[in-house]
Design an enzyme around this catalytic site. Structure first.
Site, mmCIF file in Angstrom:
data_model
loop_
_atom_site.group_PDB
_atom_site.id
_atom_site.type_symbol
_atom_site.label_atom_id
_atom_site.label_comp_id
_atom_site.label_asym_id
_atom_site.label_seq_id
_atom_site.Cartn_x
_atom_site.Cartn_y
_atom_site.Cartn_z
ATOM 1 N N ASN A 248 56.718 82.332 9.360
ATOM 2 C CA ASN A 248 57.541 81.139 9.168
ATOM 3 C C ASN A 248 58.442 80.993 10.387
ATOM 4 O OD1 ASN A 248 59.219 79.115 8.306
ATOM 5 N ND2 ASN A 248 60.392 80.416 6.898
ATOM 6 N N TRP A 249 58.139 80.011 11.209
ATOM 7 C CA TRP A 249 58.896 79.848 12.459
ATOM 8 C C TRP A 249 60.223 79.117 12.261
ATOM 9 C CZ3 TRP A 249 54.306 78.086 16.104
ATOM 10 C CH2 TRP A 249 53.502 79.206 16.377
ATOM 11 N N LYS A 250 60.450 78.581 11.093
ATOM 12 C CA LYS A 250 61.689 77.838 10.839
ATOM 13 C C LYS A 250 61.881 76.777 11.943
ATOM 14 C CE LYS A 250 63.304 82.048 8.723
ATOM 15 N NZ LYS A 250 64.408 82.768 8.124
ATOM 16 N N HIS B 213 61.655 77.493 0.055
ATOM 17 C CA HIS B 213 62.271 78.570 0.839
ATOM 18 C C HIS B 213 63.769 78.612 0.528
ATOM 19 C CE1 HIS B 213 63.710 80.953 4.190
ATOM 20 N NE2 HIS B 213 62.473 81.401 4.312
ATOM 21 N N GLU C 106 60.948 86.519 -2.126
ATOM 22 C CA GLU C 106 61.870 86.659 -1.004
ATOM 23 C C GLU C 106 63.290 86.838 -1.524
ATOM 24 O OE1 GLU C 106 60.044 85.189 2.860
ATOM 25 O OE2 GLU C 106 61.297 83.607 2.067
ATOM 26 N N GLY D 246 59.687 86.106 8.957
ATOM 27 C CA GLY D 246 60.527 85.191 9.732
ATOM 28 C C GLY D 246 60.658 85.682 11.163
ATOM 29 N N GLY D 247 61.731 86.392 11.447
ATOM 30 C CA GLY D 247 62.067 86.804 12.816
ATOM 31 C C GLY D 247 60.926 87.487 13.562
HETATM 32 C C1 PEP Z 1 61.732 84.144 5.947
HETATM 33 O O1 PEP Z 1 62.200 83.306 6.694
HETATM 34 O O2 PEP Z 1 61.039 83.775 5.001
HETATM 35 C C2 PEP Z 1 61.997 85.548 6.224
HETATM 36 C C3 PEP Z 1 61.530 86.430 5.390
HETATM 37 O O3 PEP Z 1 62.740 85.840 7.362
HETATM 38 P P1 PEP Z 1 62.981 87.309 8.002
HETATM 39 O O4 PEP Z 1 61.621 87.981 8.085
HETATM 40 O O5 PEP Z 1 63.560 87.050 9.332
HETATM 41 O O6 PEP Z 1 63.884 88.041 7.067
#
Ligand code: PEP
Length: 250
Positions: free
Chosen positions: A11-13, A96, A168, A233-234
């Site tokens: 998920n690049w947001k 999300h 999540e 995410g990151g």
């Molecule tokens: C997300 O954005 O769904 C996520 C899990 O982010 P991160 O991996 O950065 O915690």
């Protein structure tokens, strides 16, 4: 027990221009050439078309990060399922926690979005999860049950296995704090039970864990029987770390 193909999504947001997105795909493809897993990229709307074009002939699938429940109308700034389908997008992230907390996404809207995505031929990736306060108050299962019952209310039992669910925990997203494999597995088993209770083919349903998944914790999480993949995410912003997570799924 059916074999559930591992599902690893980035998920690049609100990250990556079109040029950056295309460069990512070009760097990623050779690194994951041998994978049998479902590898899904979730770019911002502006880069969807370019990523779709670049991944033709590969195993990579593409998901949007949101959509509106109506097919068209006076909803300034919104994007509908048919618009995503026209671009050849495969899936859409819905619910999300950033959208729920920061952008006013409601369970009522999600109850319309999930069936609208399915009806259009998009695979919904429905995110659910509790806040830190809710976990500390012992409300994790109640929150998950409430979100699932509300968000899946419009999905018939035969369609439930077509939904991908991402567990999540809000306290683990972007914080560097990861749920332990036991916590993640326990919540995911509970989610599967809720879907089973709705008459869905729960054994076929893919349920992902998301929350600070990194190359160094991915194998431990993804090695768990109940955890069918990851929403990243990151660590999904760099081809190296993301491909290491894909590899860690076995
Ligand atoms: C997300 O954005 O769904 C996520 C899990 O982010 P991160 O991996 O950065 O915690």
């Amino acid at each position: 027990m059916p074999d559930r193909t591992p599902y690893i999504a980035a998920n690049w947001k609100m990250h990556k221009t079109v040029a950056e997105a295309v460069a990512f795909v070009d760097a990623l493809l050779p690194r994951i050439a041998a994978t049998q897993h479902d590898v899904v990229l979730c770019p911002p709307f502006t880069a969807l078309g370019a990523v779709v074009e670049r991944r033709y002939g590969t195993a990579v699938r593409v998901a949007a990060q949101n959509m509106h429940e109506e097919e068209q109308g006076a909803f300034t700034g919104e994007i509908s399922a048919p618009m995503l389908v026209e671009l050849d997008v495969d899936a859409v992230v819905l619910g999300h926690s950033e959208r729920r907390r920061l952008l006013g996404e409601t369970d009522e809207a999600l109850a319309r979005k999930v069936p609208a995505a399915l009806a259009a031929g998009l695979e919904p990736i429905l995110c659910v999860g509790e806040s830190e306060e809710e976990r500390d108050a012992g409300q994790t299962e109640a929150v998950l049950e409430r979100q699932l019952q509300a968000d899946l209310a419009g999905v018939g039992s035969t369609d439930l296995a077509g939904v991908v669910i991402a567990y999540e925990p809000v306290w683990a997203i972007g914080t560097g704090r990861t749920a332990t494999p036991e916590q993640a597995e326990e919540a995911i088993a509970f989610i599967r039970d809720v879907v089973r209770g709705r008459g869905g083919a729960a054994e076929e349903l893919r349920i992902l864990y998301g929350g600070s998944v990194k190359p160094d914790n991915a194998a431990e999480l993804l090695g768990r029987e109940e955890i069918d993949g990851a929403l990243v995410g990151g660590a999904g912003l760099e081809p190296d770390s993301f491909s290491e997570i894909v590899e860690a799924a076995g």
